[in-house]
Structure formats: structure tokens, C-alpha cells
Motif scaffolding. Structure first.
Motif, PDB file in Angstrom:
ATOM      1  N   GLU A  48       0.834  -1.210   0.000  1.00 57.66           N
ATOM      2  CA  GLU A  48       0.000   0.000   0.000  1.00 57.66           C
ATOM      3  C   GLU A  48       0.868   1.260   0.000  1.00 57.66           C
ATOM      4  O   GLU A  48       0.595   2.202  -0.738  1.00 57.66           O
ATOM      5  CB  GLU A  48      -0.934  -0.011   1.208  1.00 57.66           C
ATOM      6  N   GLU A  49       1.905   1.283   0.822  1.00 56.79           N
ATOM      7  CA  GLU A  49       2.820   2.432   0.873  1.00 56.79           C
ATOM      8  C   GLU A  49       3.515   2.628  -0.471  1.00 56.79           C
ATOM      9  O   GLU A  49       3.675   3.750  -0.941  1.00 56.79           O
ATOM     10  CB  GLU A  49       3.883   2.235   1.954  1.00 56.79           C
ATOM     11  N   LYS A  51       2.451   1.744  -3.455  1.00 61.18           N
ATOM     12  CA  LYS A  51       1.478   2.241  -4.435  1.00 61.18           C
ATOM     13  C   LYS A  51       1.244   3.730  -4.254  1.00 61.18           C
ATOM     14  O   LYS A  51       1.163   4.479  -5.226  1.00 61.18           O
ATOM     15  CB  LYS A  51       0.173   1.467  -4.327  1.00 61.18           C
ATOM     16  N   LYS A  52       1.142   4.182  -2.997  1.00 55.81           N
ATOM     17  CA  LYS A  52       0.931   5.602  -2.710  1.00 55.81           C
ATOM     18  C   LYS A  52       2.083   6.441  -3.255  1.00 55.81           C
ATOM     19  O   LYS A  52       1.888   7.582  -3.653  1.00 55.81           O
ATOM     20  CB  LYS A  52       0.803   5.839  -1.197  1.00 55.81           C
ATOM     21  N   LYS A  53       3.295   5.877  -3.244  1.00 54.75           N
ATOM     22  CA  LYS A  53       4.470   6.595  -3.704  1.00 54.75           C
ATOM     23  C   LYS A  53       4.746   6.356  -5.188  1.00 54.75           C
ATOM     24  O   LYS A  53       5.763   6.783  -5.714  1.00 54.75           O
ATOM     25  CB  LYS A  53       5.683   6.213  -2.866  1.00 54.75           C
ATOM     26  N   GLY A  54       3.846   5.628  -5.860  1.00 57.58           N
ATOM     27  CA  GLY A  54       3.982   5.403  -7.288  1.00 57.58           C
ATOM     28  C   GLY A  54       5.029   4.362  -7.680  1.00 57.58           C
ATOM     29  O   GLY A  54       5.511   4.363  -8.801  1.00 57.58           O
ATOM     30  N   LEU A  55       5.381   3.489  -6.756  1.00 52.24           N
ATOM     31  CA  LEU A  55       6.366   2.438  -7.041  1.00 52.24           C
ATOM     32  C   LEU A  55       5.642   1.202  -7.540  1.00 52.24           C
ATOM     33  O   LEU A  55       4.617   0.811  -6.994  1.00 52.24           O
ATOM     34  CB  LEU A  55       7.173   2.104  -5.790  1.00 52.24           C
ATOM     35  N   SER A  56       6.195   0.569  -8.560  1.00 52.01           N
ATOM     36  CA  SER A  56       5.562  -0.631  -9.103  1.00 52.01           C
ATOM     37  C   SER A  56       6.158  -1.883  -8.471  1.00 52.01           C
ATOM     38  O   SER A  56       7.278  -1.871  -7.988  1.00 52.01           O
ATOM     39  CB  SER A  56       5.730  -0.679 -10.613  1.00 52.01           C
TER      40      SER A  56
END
Length: 57
Positions: A48-49, A51-56
Motif C-alpha cells: 500500500e505504501e 502504491k501511494k508513492k507510485g512504485l511498481s
């Protein structure tokens, strides 16, 4: 019950999670873990963290 694959003990012995790992260290460790061992998935909270930071994944 969730089915897990066997653990890559050699990888785990050589690649311990740093004590008090920060976000970047946790991400790096879990991404390498995913490549070398399939004993468990990346923790939901970390996913979740990420995804929030735009990491795949």
C-alpha cells in the motif's frame, strides 16, 4: 490457510533485513526477496505504501 513455497535458506542467511529498516531499505529488501525466494508475499502494508508513492511491484 495460505499455501507458501519453500524458503531459500541460503538467500535468507546472506540477506537479512537491516535492523530498524527505513522505507527504502524495506522496499529494496522485499524486491530482492521476491526475485530469490517465494516463501511469502510482500506485506500488504508495504505494498500500500509503495502504491501511494507510485512504485511498481
Amino acid at each position: 490457510m495460505t499455501k507458501t513455497s519453500s524458503i531459500n535458506r541460503a538467500w535468507h542467511e546472506k540477506n537479512r533485513m537491516p535492523a530498524n529498516a527505513n522505507f527504502e531499505q524495506r522496499v529494496k529488501w522485499h524486491m530482492e526477496h521476491k526475485k530469490h525466494c517465494s516463501c511469502r508475499p510482500i506485506p500488504k502494508k508495504l505494498v500500500e505504501e509503495m502504491k501511494k508513492k507510485g512504485l511498481s511491484l
